[in-house]
Write a protein that holds these residues in place. Structure first.
Motif, PDB file in Angstrom:
ATOM      1  N   LYS A  90       3.541   0.633   2.978  1.00  0.00           N
ATOM      2  CA  LYS A  90       3.540  -0.494   3.903  1.00  0.00           C
ATOM      3  C   LYS A  90       3.318  -1.759   3.087  1.00  0.00           C
ATOM      4  CE  LYS A  90       2.259  -1.404   8.620  1.00  0.00           C
ATOM      5  NZ  LYS A  90       1.722  -0.669   9.789  1.00  0.00           N
ATOM      6  N   HIS A  91       4.263  -2.701   3.211  1.00  0.00           N
ATOM      7  CA  HIS A  91       4.137  -3.984   2.511  1.00  0.00           C
ATOM      8  C   HIS A  91       3.700  -5.003   3.561  1.00  0.00           C
ATOM      9  CE1 HIS A  91       6.907  -2.805  -1.121  1.00  0.00           C
ATOM     10  NE2 HIS A  91       6.110  -1.815  -0.763  1.00  0.00           N
ATOM     11  N   ILE A  92       2.398  -5.285   3.569  1.00  0.00           N
ATOM     12  CA  ILE A  92       1.783  -6.077   4.642  1.00  0.00           C
ATOM     13  C   ILE A  92       1.861  -7.559   4.315  1.00  0.00           C
ATOM     14  CG2 ILE A  92      -0.375  -6.472   5.900  1.00  0.00           C
ATOM     15  CD1 ILE A  92      -1.245  -3.638   4.659  1.00  0.00           C
ATOM     16  N   ARG A  93       2.590  -8.329   5.115  1.00  0.00           N
ATOM     17  CA  ARG A  93       2.593  -9.777   4.953  1.00  0.00           C
ATOM     18  C   ARG A  93       1.234 -10.319   5.381  1.00  0.00           C
ATOM     19  NH1 ARG A  93       7.831 -12.521   4.676  1.00  0.00           N
ATOM     20  NH2 ARG A  93       9.127 -10.999   3.575  1.00  0.00           N
TER      21      ARG A  93
ATOM     22  N   VAL B 206      -5.464  -1.970   9.674  1.00  0.00           N
ATOM     23  CA  VAL B 206      -4.039  -1.702   9.448  1.00  0.00           C
ATOM     24  C   VAL B 206      -3.852  -0.198   9.230  1.00  0.00           C
ATOM     25  CG1 VAL B 206      -2.020  -2.156   7.994  1.00  0.00           C
ATOM     26  CG2 VAL B 206      -3.731  -3.949   8.325  1.00  0.00           C
ATOM     27  N   VAL B 207      -2.823   0.378   9.834  1.00  0.00           N
ATOM     28  CA  VAL B 207      -2.527   1.797   9.656  1.00  0.00           C
ATOM     29  C   VAL B 207      -1.334   1.977   8.723  1.00  0.00           C
ATOM     30  CG1 VAL B 207      -1.656   3.866  10.836  1.00  0.00           C
ATOM     31  CG2 VAL B 207      -3.492   2.497  11.877  1.00  0.00           C
ATOM     32  N   VAL B 208      -1.449   2.903   7.761  1.00  0.00           N
ATOM     33  CA  VAL B 208      -0.310   3.286   6.921  1.00  0.00           C
ATOM     34  C   VAL B 208       0.005   4.749   7.226  1.00  0.00           C
ATOM     35  CG1 VAL B 208       0.645   3.396   4.595  1.00  0.00           C
ATOM     36  CG2 VAL B 208      -1.119   1.701   5.134  1.00  0.00           C
ATOM     37  N   PRO B 209       1.204   5.020   7.761  1.00  0.00           N
ATOM     38  CA  PRO B 209       1.546   6.392   8.155  1.00  0.00           C
ATOM     39  C   PRO B 209       1.597   7.333   6.949  1.00  0.00           C
ATOM     40  CG  PRO B 209       3.104   4.796   9.111  1.00  0.00           C
ATOM     41  CD  PRO B 209       2.285   4.071   8.078  1.00  0.00           C
TER      42      PRO B 209
ATOM     43  N   VAL C 231       0.845  -1.188   0.000  1.00  0.00           N
ATOM     44  CA  VAL C 231       0.000   0.000   0.000  1.00  0.00           C
ATOM     45  C   VAL C 231       0.885   1.244   0.000  1.00  0.00           C
ATOM     46  CG1 VAL C 231      -1.856   1.213   1.211  1.00  0.00           C
ATOM     47  CG2 VAL C 231      -1.687  -1.287   1.360  1.00  0.00           C
ATOM     48  N   LEU C 232       0.531   2.216  -0.831  1.00  0.00           N
ATOM     49  CA  LEU C 232       1.231   3.502  -0.787  1.00  0.00           C
ATOM     50  C   LEU C 232       0.256   4.600  -0.391  1.00  0.00           C
ATOM     51  CD1 LEU C 232       3.659   5.319  -1.135  1.00  0.00           C
ATOM     52  CD2 LEU C 232       3.087   5.543  -3.550  1.00  0.00           C
ATOM     53  N   ASN C 233       0.653   5.337   0.631  1.00  0.00           N
ATOM     54  CA  ASN C 233      -0.099   6.496   1.097  1.00  0.00           C
ATOM     55  C   ASN C 233       0.750   7.734   0.804  1.00  0.00           C
ATOM     56  OD1 ASN C 233      -1.512   8.464   2.467  1.00  0.00           O
ATOM     57  ND2 ASN C 233      -1.030   7.686   4.524  1.00  0.00           N
ATOM     58  N   VAL C 234       0.448   8.442  -0.286  1.00  0.00           N
ATOM     59  CA  VAL C 234       1.262   9.611  -0.663  1.00  0.00           C
ATOM     60  C   VAL C 234       0.869  10.859   0.128  1.00  0.00           C
ATOM     61  CG1 VAL C 234       1.625   8.769  -3.031  1.00  0.00           C
ATOM     62  CG2 VAL C 234      -0.243  10.398  -2.573  1.00  0.00           C
ATOM     63  N   SER C 235      -0.186  10.779   0.925  1.00  0.00           N
ATOM     64  CA  SER C 235      -0.719  11.982   1.577  1.00  0.00           C
ATOM     65  C   SER C 235       0.008  12.327   2.878  1.00  0.00           C
ATOM     66  CB  SER C 235      -2.202  11.791   1.881  1.00  0.00           C
ATOM     67  OG  SER C 235      -2.372  11.174   3.136  1.00  0.00           O
ATOM     68  N   SER C 236      -0.248  13.509   3.370  1.00  0.00           N
ATOM     69  CA  SER C 236       0.330  13.977   4.630  1.00  0.00           C
ATOM     70  C   SER C 236      -0.472  13.513   5.840  1.00  0.00           C
ATOM     71  CB  SER C 236       0.406  15.506   4.624  1.00  0.00           C
ATOM     72  OG  SER C 236       1.180  15.957   3.536  1.00  0.00           O
TER      73      SER C 236
END
Lengths: 138, 138, 138, 138
Positions: B83-86, B75-78, B48-53
């Motif tokens: 985040k590469h979630i197994r 699941v939280v992505v900062p 997952v990619l979170n490009v935001s602030s």
């Protein structure tokens, strides 16, 4: 303690899930590897997800390079379930998809679903994998 | 020399990055290979990619072929992180996703993100890879 | 017994299938592996499905990193057929696509079709597979 | 016989090709395998096609799980050319992308291009391949 009343209550609050995705999907590169070696068997899967609370009825057409398509192969995906369909199990009037022959797959569904295609090739001792999300016709 | 004032100044010019992508993604073909051999371990990752602030909060549902879905895996992505979630680390009340069983994944996020799914199969001595960008529900 | 009349009748009820997909597709990562070992031969395929009742005429352009594109390579896909085109069979005036060189593929079609690209790499004893649905230009 | 006049004539009829694709692409699953064995080297490629008659200027951002993004990595793709960019060649002020670390890639371009991502993993004796068309932000 759960009695008839609590059951009604439970059903009453049960969430209805709408269908998501598309009703029409295409996979141009189908191929059932004719041989296997090692511990795994070569196979392809058409992986379908039905997120809705209703059953999805799929109608598959198989296209070839040199002969007429096989039409109206039917598959049911229950509500809120996935189905990973082995293409080697598909048949039309008892005739399966031939192995070792290039073909293509068209999936139509009566309600929206999501379709992915994956192939495990175990022709040689070690396996190879490929996967694509099918192309949605909108 | 950085003091309180320069920090205010720095924050004042900090660029706010808007979220990009979609809030709803589907991966129909999930499968955790049950065995590994060789130097690598079989695994799947939901990338997952979170490009935001801002932080992204994901809510995952796991669908099966023959049982009720596992819901509300969080699941939280900062902010500004991937985040590469197994999938083997995911669980619902301590119950993990079973291995060797076909399943499907639904990812919902409170802000737009981008989702890709990759599998390394090391069932045999040599590894096999597959990857798809998940299907966005718009 | 089928006579002229029944043939007219049959044609009268024959279903006309409209074209589906897009007329313009891109595959940025083309590469013909220069060597093979083991029982399979390295190859790439451009897999096209024409679901319509009319022939599709494809016009391919091959782009390189360091030279002018090869243009106007023509391929026909018959009605209601798939064609899995080995890129090693493509040529322009007898000149094939060079092996071991990064390139990219543009497919234009006079009617909508669906395009997928797959590569089997048998450079080493065991084969590796990759596949993508081409990117549609809308 | 080609003289100055015919050259002007040729340039006069030269076709201008418009840019196609999108200006913003995402690849959530980046990973440079740390080791190689066998005859091939593990690597990833960001494969870009610029079908237009003008140069494309790419600006890449690399996102990580646990640190700030690397920003403003610039790459040029000439007109009517493809470029298969080895991620191991990318760097910011001399600092390359670390190997063996999960990351994600954002590609921005000043004109529309098409982006695909492929990985060859030769960690073990036999190679494994994966490829996706990047996700376009529209």
């Amino acid at each position: 303690m759960a009695g008839p009343f609590s059951r009604v209550h439970k059903e009453g609050k049960r969430q209805m899930h709408p269908a998501k995705g598309e009703k029409h999907w295409i996979i141009p590169d189908g191929y059932i590897p004719p041989t296997s070696s090692g511990s795994l068997t070569s196979h392809e899967s058409i992986c379908v997800l039905n997120v809705s609370s209703e059953e999805a009825l799929l109608n598959l057409t198989i296209f070839f390079e040199d002969r007429e398509p096989m039409e109206d192969i039917l598959v049911v995906v229950p509500p809120r379930r996935t189905k990973h369909i082995r293409t080697s199990t598909l048949n039309k009037g008892g005739t399966p998809i031939p192995v070792g022959v290039p073909y293509a797959i068209e999936v139509r569904s009566d309600i929206p679903v999501i379709v992915q295609y994956s192939r495990l090739d175990a022709t040689q001792a070690e396996n190879a994998l490929m996967s694509v999300v099918a192309y949605p016709i909108k």
